[in-house]
Scaffold this active site. Structure first.
Site, mmCIF file in Angstrom:
data_model
loop_
_atom_site.group_PDB
_atom_site.id
_atom_site.type_symbol
_atom_site.label_atom_id
_atom_site.label_comp_id
_atom_site.label_asym_id
_atom_site.label_seq_id
_atom_site.Cartn_x
_atom_site.Cartn_y
_atom_site.Cartn_z
ATOM 1 N N CYS A 133 44.206 33.710 35.740
ATOM 2 C CA CYS A 133 42.755 33.539 35.532
ATOM 3 C C CYS A 133 42.354 32.100 35.183
ATOM 4 O O CYS A 133 41.176 31.756 35.277
ATOM 5 C CB CYS A 133 42.265 34.503 34.463
ATOM 6 S SG CYS A 133 43.411 34.734 33.111
ATOM 7 N N HIS A 228 36.869 31.981 30.146
ATOM 8 C CA HIS A 228 37.896 30.974 29.857
ATOM 9 C C HIS A 228 37.295 29.585 30.113
ATOM 10 O O HIS A 228 36.577 29.386 31.102
ATOM 11 C CB HIS A 228 39.100 31.126 30.787
ATOM 12 C CG HIS A 228 39.964 32.319 30.510
ATOM 13 N ND1 HIS A 228 39.709 33.256 29.531
ATOM 14 C CD2 HIS A 228 41.121 32.719 31.099
ATOM 15 C CE1 HIS A 228 40.667 34.176 29.538
ATOM 16 N NE2 HIS A 228 41.529 33.875 30.486
#
Ligand SMILES: NC(=O)c1ccc[n+]([C@@H]2O[C@H](COP(=O)([O-])OP(=O)(O)OC[C@H]3O[C@@H](n4cnc5c(N)ncnc54)[C@H](OP(=O)(O)O)[C@@H]3O)[C@@H](O)[C@H]2O)c1
Length: 323
Positions: A133, A228
């Site tokens: 990710c 993130h």
């Protein structure tokens, strides 16, 4: 005749699986089945305006040959056991674990960066790996810079949300008192590096097809639910001004540039498809250096959305070959 694919989501009850179901329903896919472990078999999950009953992901069910495409978001060991069975029964498989990412011959794909690689799976066993990710948004941003000015060196510091560690960690953060919040490095150690840091390097090299790219990372988990972020320092082979870099990134697919006083945040990136990039500036510590900052939704572009985009490349190619 109904030409819609029959799709199986394996790991449907998890953090990524839940978003996968939501995105597939929004895209209008009708023939979707939800699979998970025996723990949650029989429970119901929302799918658009109806619900799906979770089936146990047994070898028999996945190997029955009645599903065209499986999207896997289970752990690496479960993927190693289940993916070959599903692929052996003729299904296309997009796997989000690290089981296949760095294995030679298996495409590791970010559609905006190396989408054509996905089609190689059609000549093999139909398995495509979905990257980590943090790797996905990083390569979306590095690729246009590399094409224009050549990447010499990359350094990254990550600020990763707890949803990257799964649904149980999200529940734990929701229960935690703010005074208990901390920054942690909750990955396995490989010598003096975490496996997250080495994955980020190896996967970025594979996707960009730059096997010797010098790249190092420090990965940190932060008490944020979704999204993130990454601080990135790049050294380029040729000079590129921050203004020119911003223009290149404005043109890049799935990238949205923010200008000061706006800057990327996990909250702004959560629930949107694009990777947010900002703070694009000269890195005064390096010749031909640029510094930038990005945020992206790790459950969408970092996982579920990227895998669906890969699947759609495969399905379109199969449909075109049949037409
Ligand atoms: N979270 C992210 O941002 C992210 C991003 C990229 C890739 N990934 C990868 O995606 C995978 C799933 O991550 P996640 O965050 O969604 O994890 P999660 O929230 O812990 O969900 C795991 C899912 O896998 C199912 N499962 C576990 N063991 C299984 C088995 N033996 N057979 C069938 N199903 C099984 C679980 O079902 P039960 O409900 O029955 O336990 C659950 O649906 C991992 O490989 C992870 O590395 C995650």
């Amino acid at each position: 005749m109904d030409s819609q694919p029959r799709i199986g989501i394996v790991g449907a009850t998890g953090a990524v699986g839940t978003i996968t179901l939501r995105l597939l329903a929004e895209r209008g896919y009708e023939h979707v089945r939800a699979f998970a472990s025996a723990r949650s078999a029989g429970t119901a999950l929302p799918y658009g305006d109806r619900s799906l009953v979770v089936e146990e992901a047994t070898l028999e069910a996945l190997g029955a040959g009645d599903v065209d495409l499986f999207l896997f978001s289970v752990g690496t060991s479960a993927s190693r056991e289940l993916v070959p069975v599903a692929a052996g029964a003729g299904a296309l498989c997009v796997d989000k674990s690290s089981a296949y990412r760095l294995v030679d011959g298996y495409p590791l794909v970010v559609p905006e960066v190396n989408g054509r690689r996905a089609l190689e799976a059609l000549e093999r066993d139909g398995i495509v790996a979905n990257p980590n990710c943090c790797t996905i948004p990083l390569t979306c941003v590095l690729k246009p810079l590399h094409d224009e000015a050549g990447l010499g060196r990359v350094r990254v510091s990550t600020y990763q949300s707890v949803s990257g560690a799964g649904a149980q960690r999200m529940d734990a953060l929701a229960r935690e008192a703010p005074v208990e919040h901390d920054l942690v490095m909750d990955w396995a150690w490989e010598g003096d590096e975490s496996d997250e840091e080495s994955k980020l390097r190896a996967e970025t090299r594979k996707i960009l097809e730059l096997p010797d790219l010098p790249i190092s990372a420090t990965c940190v988990r932060v008490p944020v639910m979704v999204g993130h972020s990454e601080a990135v320092w790049v050294e380029l082979e040729r000079r590129l001004t921050p203004e020119d870099a911003a223009e290149l990134l404005r043109e890049a697919p799935s990238v949205r540039v923010l200008d000061l006083p706006s800057f990327p945040t996990p909250a702004a990136a959560a629930d949107i498809d694009d990777v947010l990039v900002g703070r694009i500036r000269r890195d005064t510590a390096a010749e031909n250096g640029l510094a930038l900052y990005l945020s992206s939704d790790n459950l969408r572009k970092g996982a579920a959305l990227n895998a669906i985009q890969i699947a759609e490349l495969l399905l379109d190619s199969v449909a075109a070959a049949r037409a």
